[in-house]
Design a protein around this motif. Structure first.
Motif, PDB file in Angstrom:
ATOM      1  N   MET A 639       0.856  -1.117   0.081  1.00  0.00           N
ATOM      2  CA  MET A 639      -0.014   0.077  -0.180  1.00  0.00           C
ATOM      3  C   MET A 639       0.779   1.172  -0.067  1.00  0.00           C
ATOM      4  O   MET A 639       1.885   1.138   0.786  1.00  0.00           O
ATOM      5  CB  MET A 639      -0.876  -0.132   1.353  1.00  0.00           C
ATOM      6  CG  MET A 639      -1.721   1.168   1.199  1.00  0.00           C
ATOM      7  SD  MET A 639      -2.914   1.259   2.801  1.00  0.00           S
ATOM      8  CE  MET A 639      -3.433   2.819   2.916  1.00  0.00           C
ATOM      9  N   GLY A 640       0.423   2.402  -0.830  1.00  0.00           N
ATOM     10  CA  GLY A 640       1.219   3.441  -0.899  1.00  0.00           C
ATOM     11  C   GLY A 640       1.517   4.123   0.317  1.00  0.00           C
ATOM     12  O   GLY A 640       0.788   4.374   1.130  1.00  0.00           O
ATOM     13  N   PRO A 641       2.831   4.327   0.755  1.00  0.00           N
ATOM     14  CA  PRO A 641       3.136   5.241   2.188  1.00  0.00           C
ATOM     15  C   PRO A 641       2.266   6.438   2.222  1.00  0.00           C
ATOM     16  O   PRO A 641       2.017   6.603   3.379  1.00  0.00           O
ATOM     17  CB  PRO A 641       4.553   5.523   2.090  1.00  0.00           C
ATOM     18  CG  PRO A 641       5.024   5.291   0.573  1.00  0.00           C
ATOM     19  CD  PRO A 641       4.064   4.336   0.042  1.00  0.00           C
ATOM     20  N   SER A 642       2.293   7.140   1.045  1.00  0.00           N
ATOM     21  CA  SER A 642       1.440   8.459   1.284  1.00  0.00           C
ATOM     22  C   SER A 642      -0.066   8.285   1.619  1.00  0.00           C
ATOM     23  O   SER A 642      -0.706   9.094   2.529  1.00  0.00           O
ATOM     24  CB  SER A 642       1.461   9.272  -0.084  1.00  0.00           C
ATOM     25  OG  SER A 642       1.095   8.345  -0.859  1.00  0.00           O
ATOM     26  N   LYS A 643      -0.565   7.193   1.122  1.00  0.00           N
ATOM     27  CA  LYS A 643      -1.977   6.924   1.297  1.00  0.00           C
ATOM     28  C   LYS A 643      -2.175   6.317   2.829  1.00  0.00           C
ATOM     29  O   LYS A 643      -3.037   6.700   3.485  1.00  0.00           O
ATOM     30  CB  LYS A 643      -2.452   5.696   0.322  1.00  0.00           C
ATOM     31  CG  LYS A 643      -2.903   6.157  -0.764  1.00  0.00           C
ATOM     32  CD  LYS A 643      -4.071   5.394  -1.606  1.00  0.00           C
ATOM     33  CE  LYS A 643      -4.396   5.986  -2.791  1.00  0.00           C
ATOM     34  NZ  LYS A 643      -5.231   5.197  -3.710  1.00  0.00           N
ATOM     35  N   LEU A 644      -1.196   5.445   3.264  1.00  0.00           N
ATOM     36  CA  LEU A 644      -1.305   5.242   4.658  1.00  0.00           C
ATOM     37  C   LEU A 644      -1.169   6.149   5.571  1.00  0.00           C
ATOM     38  O   LEU A 644      -2.034   6.244   6.452  1.00  0.00           O
ATOM     39  CB  LEU A 644       0.093   4.089   4.920  1.00  0.00           C
ATOM     40  CG  LEU A 644       0.231   3.350   6.412  1.00  0.00           C
ATOM     41  CD1 LEU A 644      -0.927   2.844   6.763  1.00  0.00           C
ATOM     42  CD2 LEU A 644       1.620   2.787   6.447  1.00  0.00           C
ATOM     43  N   THR A 645      -0.055   7.238   5.286  1.00  0.00           N
ATOM     44  CA  THR A 645       0.033   8.335   6.305  1.00  0.00           C
ATOM     45  C   THR A 645      -1.233   9.059   6.287  1.00  0.00           C
ATOM     46  O   THR A 645      -1.891   9.625   7.282  1.00  0.00           O
ATOM     47  CB  THR A 645       1.048   9.245   5.601  1.00  0.00           C
ATOM     48  OG1 THR A 645       2.265   8.546   5.714  1.00  0.00           O
ATOM     49  CG2 THR A 645       1.365  10.725   6.505  1.00  0.00           C
ATOM     50  N   LYS A 646      -2.120   9.271   4.996  1.00  0.00           N
ATOM     51  CA  LYS A 646      -3.335  10.189   4.989  1.00  0.00           C
ATOM     52  C   LYS A 646      -4.224   9.432   5.687  1.00  0.00           C
ATOM     53  O   LYS A 646      -5.235  10.079   6.465  1.00  0.00           O
ATOM     54  CB  LYS A 646      -3.557  10.293   3.456  1.00  0.00           C
ATOM     55  CG  LYS A 646      -4.814  11.152   3.531  1.00  0.00           C
ATOM     56  CD  LYS A 646      -4.898  11.785   1.846  1.00  0.00           C
ATOM     57  CE  LYS A 646      -6.028  12.622   1.738  1.00  0.00           C
ATOM     58  NZ  LYS A 646      -6.256  13.202   0.507  1.00  0.00           N
ATOM     59  N   ALA A 647      -4.215   8.091   5.530  1.00  0.00           N
ATOM     60  CA  ALA A 647      -5.355   7.295   6.437  1.00  0.00           C
ATOM     61  C   ALA A 647      -5.357   7.560   7.894  1.00  0.00           C
ATOM     62  O   ALA A 647      -6.150   7.581   8.539  1.00  0.00           O
ATOM     63  CB  ALA A 647      -5.365   5.995   6.036  1.00  0.00           C
ATOM     64  N   GLN A 648      -3.944   7.543   8.218  1.00  0.00           N
ATOM     65  CA  GLN A 648      -3.702   7.494   9.731  1.00  0.00           C
ATOM     66  C   GLN A 648      -4.121   9.066  10.143  1.00  0.00           C
ATOM     67  O   GLN A 648      -4.562   9.102  11.270  1.00  0.00           O
ATOM     68  CB  GLN A 648      -2.298   7.274   9.989  1.00  0.00           C
ATOM     69  CG  GLN A 648      -1.881   5.649   9.858  1.00  0.00           C
ATOM     70  CD  GLN A 648      -0.704   5.441   9.883  1.00  0.00           C
ATOM     71  OE1 GLN A 648       0.550   6.156   9.394  1.00  0.00           O
ATOM     72  NE2 GLN A 648      -0.228   4.182   9.912  1.00  0.00           N
ATOM     73  N   ASP A 649      -3.869  10.073   9.458  1.00  0.00           N
ATOM     74  CA  ASP A 649      -4.156  11.397   9.855  1.00  0.00           C
ATOM     75  C   ASP A 649      -5.489  11.682   9.927  1.00  0.00           C
ATOM     76  O   ASP A 649      -6.005  12.440  10.919  1.00  0.00           O
ATOM     77  CB  ASP A 649      -3.835  12.314   8.688  1.00  0.00           C
ATOM     78  CG  ASP A 649      -2.022  12.619   8.611  1.00  0.00           C
ATOM     79  OD1 ASP A 649      -1.340  11.737   9.745  1.00  0.00           O
ATOM     80  OD2 ASP A 649      -1.424  12.921   7.788  1.00  0.00           O
ATOM     81  N   LEU A 650      -6.298  10.955   9.142  1.00  0.00           N
ATOM     82  CA  LEU A 650      -7.717  11.262   9.247  1.00  0.00           C
ATOM     83  C   LEU A 650      -8.158  10.419   9.927  1.00  0.00           C
ATOM     84  O   LEU A 650      -9.804  10.381  10.143  1.00  0.00           O
ATOM     85  CB  LEU A 650      -8.124  11.037   7.620  1.00  0.00           C
ATOM     86  CG  LEU A 650      -7.856  12.245   6.609  1.00  0.00           C
ATOM     87  CD1 LEU A 650      -8.468  11.924   5.094  1.00  0.00           C
ATOM     88  CD2 LEU A 650      -8.539  13.636   7.245  1.00  0.00           C
ATOM     89  N   GLY A 651      -7.673   9.362  10.438  1.00  0.00           N
ATOM     90  CA  GLY A 651      -8.276   8.240  11.334  1.00  0.00           C
ATOM     91  C   GLY A 651      -9.270   7.265  10.678  1.00  0.00           C
ATOM     92  O   GLY A 651     -10.163   6.661  11.190  1.00  0.00           O
ATOM     93  N   VAL A 652      -8.920   7.078   9.324  1.00  0.00           N
ATOM     94  CA  VAL A 652      -9.620   6.086   8.593  1.00  0.00           C
ATOM     95  C   VAL A 652      -9.245   4.586   8.806  1.00  0.00           C
ATOM     96  O   VAL A 652      -8.086   4.429   8.975  1.00  0.00           O
ATOM     97  CB  VAL A 652      -9.742   6.455   7.053  1.00  0.00           C
ATOM     98  CG1 VAL A 652     -10.285   5.202   6.202  1.00  0.00           C
ATOM     99  CG2 VAL A 652     -10.174   7.815   6.806  1.00  0.00           C
ATOM    100  N   SER A 653      -9.968   3.671   9.021  1.00  0.00           N
ATOM    101  CA  SER A 653      -9.625   2.333   9.418  1.00  0.00           C
ATOM    102  C   SER A 653      -9.120   1.636   8.084  1.00  0.00           C
ATOM    103  O   SER A 653      -9.519   1.731   7.263  1.00  0.00           O
ATOM    104  CB  SER A 653     -10.651   1.523  10.359  1.00  0.00           C
ATOM    105  OG  SER A 653     -11.764   1.528   9.198  1.00  0.00           O
ATOM    106  N   ILE A 654      -8.290   0.847   8.435  1.00  0.00           N
ATOM    107  CA  ILE A 654      -7.729  -0.135   7.406  1.00  0.00           C
ATOM    108  C   ILE A 654      -7.952  -1.609   7.597  1.00  0.00           C
ATOM    109  O   ILE A 654      -7.608  -2.242   8.641  1.00  0.00           O
ATOM    110  CB  ILE A 654      -6.045   0.035   7.276  1.00  0.00           C
ATOM    111  CG1 ILE A 654      -5.714   1.780   6.921  1.00  0.00           C
ATOM    112  CG2 ILE A 654      -5.452  -0.657   6.144  1.00  0.00           C
ATOM    113  CD1 ILE A 654      -4.443   1.994   6.962  1.00  0.00           C
ATOM    114  N   ILE A 655      -8.412  -2.440   6.772  1.00  0.00           N
ATOM    115  CA  ILE A 655      -8.663  -3.702   6.778  1.00  0.00           C
ATOM    116  C   ILE A 655      -7.952  -4.677   5.784  1.00  0.00           C
ATOM    117  O   ILE A 655      -7.417  -3.998   4.815  1.00  0.00           O
ATOM    118  CB  ILE A 655     -10.209  -3.857   6.954  1.00  0.00           C
ATOM    119  CG1 ILE A 655     -10.778  -3.947   5.575  1.00  0.00           C
ATOM    120  CG2 ILE A 655     -10.856  -3.453   8.000  1.00  0.00           C
ATOM    121  CD1 ILE A 655     -12.257  -4.506   5.286  1.00  0.00           C
TER     122      ILE A 655
END
Length: 665
Positions: A639-655
């Motif tokens: 998974m793209g590192p920038s997408k991972l960072t953005k998801a973490q910043d916005l509090g979006v859950s990852i499954i």
């Protein structure tokens, strides 16, 4: 050495010589020596038919007759490309993809856009098995026998490449070969061919593959499509394809920025005239295959690729007359009838004037000398007027007030660019246009029935709407011009088979204004039957995802018309699919209703497309970018590192992929 080993050795040697000559342009054996070895192989194969191989070099000479070209659905859809014409267009595209990827670290490939006939070659276990034309992108015509005659296409490839894949490319006719063909035709008193592109495309549909073999066709390859994750970049996959034996042009280059892309464009805009084949632009692609997966597709085009078109050729000619065409929806299109002029390889006699606003803006008049070019080098259009050549008695153009076909007064609603003929059920081009749309490939895909036959059936009083098709009999059709019992039977069989077409395509086929393929799919999925759709009110319609007021009003207008309701009732009685099948319903649920889901990374149990379909089948919506509205992300490997960072910043859950499978099961 056994007979079998001798045959295999000769095949391998001849394939290598073919590759050296037709791909590398570096002959390592004389034509005479090659022919001697080929004859030796032919003799051995004739004496030992048990060792026959359809991919043998002896099979390239053609000779087989194909009377009907089967329609084949592409395993992977062949999308068209968005076009760009300026640096600003490219910069906008770059901003969009960088935003979606969440990074400015994007590398591009630049390839020349070859002007020929698109082809999809399927290889299984390293062997060529099928060739299908692009068609409408969803399905095309199988032309395997004819493609085998093109010697630059390998029929067996080396083992170190991927084994099961599709190879996309362009069948072209090099300029030298095209000119020689025309010299021969002129010498024989025949009309010369107009341009290499159309001649190459026409060659693929010749019934006698022996005739195809005589034509100097070539194939330039530009994309590998496979589920095998052997290569990380598009450039790397093409380099490997070239080593495996495919003719991948050496003009492809890598670019780190749009500035480097434009440098490539400007260089080839000048150098393209020195190429041995025609090209009309440059295709720019995101190089990383992982990033391509992340970006995905719109309903029509890949987000990760764009075509930059070279400036279109422009010519001037005389505008002799303005006539008006009536479309299936009643829309009126003004057409400029021109003094014939040669433009970009074809003779142009007509050009679109779009609408009355365009005529007024350009102040186009009959008798004017006008500048014509091909929009995207496909559809001719008028770009301007040479006022210095305007006749002294010239008068401004007065737009038509009445339908040229039925005489009904034209109407134009506020905010609409076009005029319309409101005589929906009494205007011949609208009646036949709706039926032609109904039978088209993207709609009901009825074999054995074309536009000319629809016109003929209507003129003979056999059909007045598309429901009438289902009452046609062989005996009614046979007396028609150019009809025989077999063609009549094929038509009736094709009409009967259309009853199996899925509801979403039937809904598109009905020809409701503003309901295109994508909208039809959304409406079918939401309402599940034509009855539910017809009974829906305005508020219910606009609450459907991506359905606006204009579409909702159009659906309601269609649903209120008694003639339309009568037609739908008849279609039901004939067994046409006007609701989602039970089998499809069983695969659908509302488990993900209201959820906006992003898919990112590389997956193992399901392909990315299967994942997206599963989300939609369960009521969810797939999004390509992460935002506050994102419900969760299904993440695979890498998974793209920038997408991972953005998801973490916005509090979006990852499954995980397995979490998702458990969720929908």
């Amino acid at each position: 050495m056994t007979i079998k080993e001798k045959i295999e050795s000769l095949r391998e040697e001849l394939n290598k010589h073919n590759y050296n000559y037709y791909v590398l342009d570096n002959a390592t054996i004389s034509d005479y020596e090659f022919d001697i070895k080929l004859k030796e192989l032919e003799k051995l194969e004739e004496e030992h038919p048990e060792f026959f191989d359809e991919n043998s070099p002896t099979q390239r000479v053609g000779g087989q007759i194909t009377k009907n070209f089967n329609t084949i659905t592409h395993k992977n859809r062949m999308y068209s490309l968005d076009n760009s014409y300026s640096k600003e267009d490219l910069l906008d595209w770059e901003k969009r993809i960088q935003k979606m990827l969440g990074t400015t670290e994007v590398e591009y490939t630049c390839e020349l856009k070859y002007d020929g006939a698109s082809i999809n070659l399927t290889f299984e276990n390293g062997k060529f098995v099928r060739a299908v034309t692009r068609g409408d992108g969803v399905q095309g015509d199988e032309v395997t026998t004819n493609i085998r005659t093109i010697k630059s296409i390998p029929l067996v490839i080396s083992e170190d490449f991927v084994s099961n894949f599709e190879m996309r490319g362009e069948i072209i006719l090099p300029l030298e070969g095209f000119n020689l063909m025309n010299e021969e035709r002129v010498a024989n008193g025949e009309e010369p061919y107009r341009n290499p592109r159309n001649t190459a495309s026409g060659s693929l549909k010749l019934q006698d593959s022996g005739e195809v073999a005589k034509r100097p066709l070539d194939c330039l390859l530009y994309q590998v499509v496979t589920n095998e994750r052997k290569y990380k970049t598009h450039f790397e996959s093409l380099e490997a394809a070239r080593k495996a034996g495919f003719k991948v042009p050496h003009t492809i280059e890598l670019a780190k920025s749009i500035e480097e892309v434009l440098e490539f464009v400007n260089r080839w805009d000048e150098k393209r005239h020195d190429l041995p084949y025609e090209t009309d632009g440059v295709v720019i692609k995101v190089n990383s295959l992982e990033q391509q997966d992340e970006l995905g597709y719109t309903s029509k085009s890949p987000r990760w690729a764009i075509a930059y078109k070279f400036k279109a050729e422009q010519v001037s000619t005389i505008l002799n007359e303005i006539t008006y065409q009536v479309g299936r929806t009643g829309a009126i299109t003004p057409v400029a009838n021109l003094e014939p002029v040669h433009l970009a390889g074809t003779i142009v006699k007509r050009a679109s004037l779009h609408n009355s606003d365009q005529i007024e803006k350009l102040d186009v008049r009959v008798g004017d000398t006008v500048y014509v070019e091909k929009g995207g080098e496909i559809i001719p259009k008028i770009m301007g007027v040479d006022l210095s050549m305007r006749p002294s008695d010239s008068e401004p153009t007065r737009y038509a007030t009445h339908c040229p076909e039925c005489g009904t007064e034209l109407v134009r609603t506020d905010g609409d660019a076009k005029h319309y003929c409101p005589n929906e059920f009494g205007c011949a081009p609208q009646i036949t246009g709706r039926i032609q749309h109904y039978i088209s490939r993207k709609a009901m895909d009825i074999d054995g029935l074309g536009a000319e036959t629809v016109d003929l059936l209507y003129k003979e009083g056999l059909i007045e709407n598309y429901a009438d098709l289902y009452e046609l009999t062989v005996d009614q059709i046979i007396p028609l011009e150019r009809m025989a019992e077999k063609s009549a039977q094929n038509m009736v069989d094709g009409i009967v088979k259309s009853k199996e077409i899925a509801f979403e395509k039937v809904l598109f086929a009905l020809g409701i204004r503003f309901v295109g393929e994508t909208v039809a799919k959304k409406l079918a999925k939401h309402f599940k039957s034509i009855d539910n759709l017809i009974n829906a009110d305005f508020d219910t319609l606009i609450n459907v995802d991506e359905i606006g007021e204009k579409i909702a009003e159009s659906v309601i207008n269609f649903s209120k018309d008694e003639k339309n309701l009568a037609t739908i009732s008849r279609l039901k009685s004939y067994g046409v699919q006007l609701e989602i099948s039970q089998e499809e319903l069983e695969n659908q649920s509302t488990k993900l209703e209201g959820k906006i889901i992003v898919v990112s990374g590389v997956f193992h149990q399901m392909s990315r497309n299967e994942l997206k379909k599963a989300i939609e089948d369960n009521g969810g919506k797939v999004s390509s970018s992460i935002s506050k509205k994102t419900s969760f992300i299904v993440a695979g490997d890498n998974m793209g590192p920038s997408k991972l960072t953005k998801a973490q910043d916005l509090g979006v859950s990852i499954i995980t992929e397995q979490d998702f499978i458990n969720m929908i099961n």
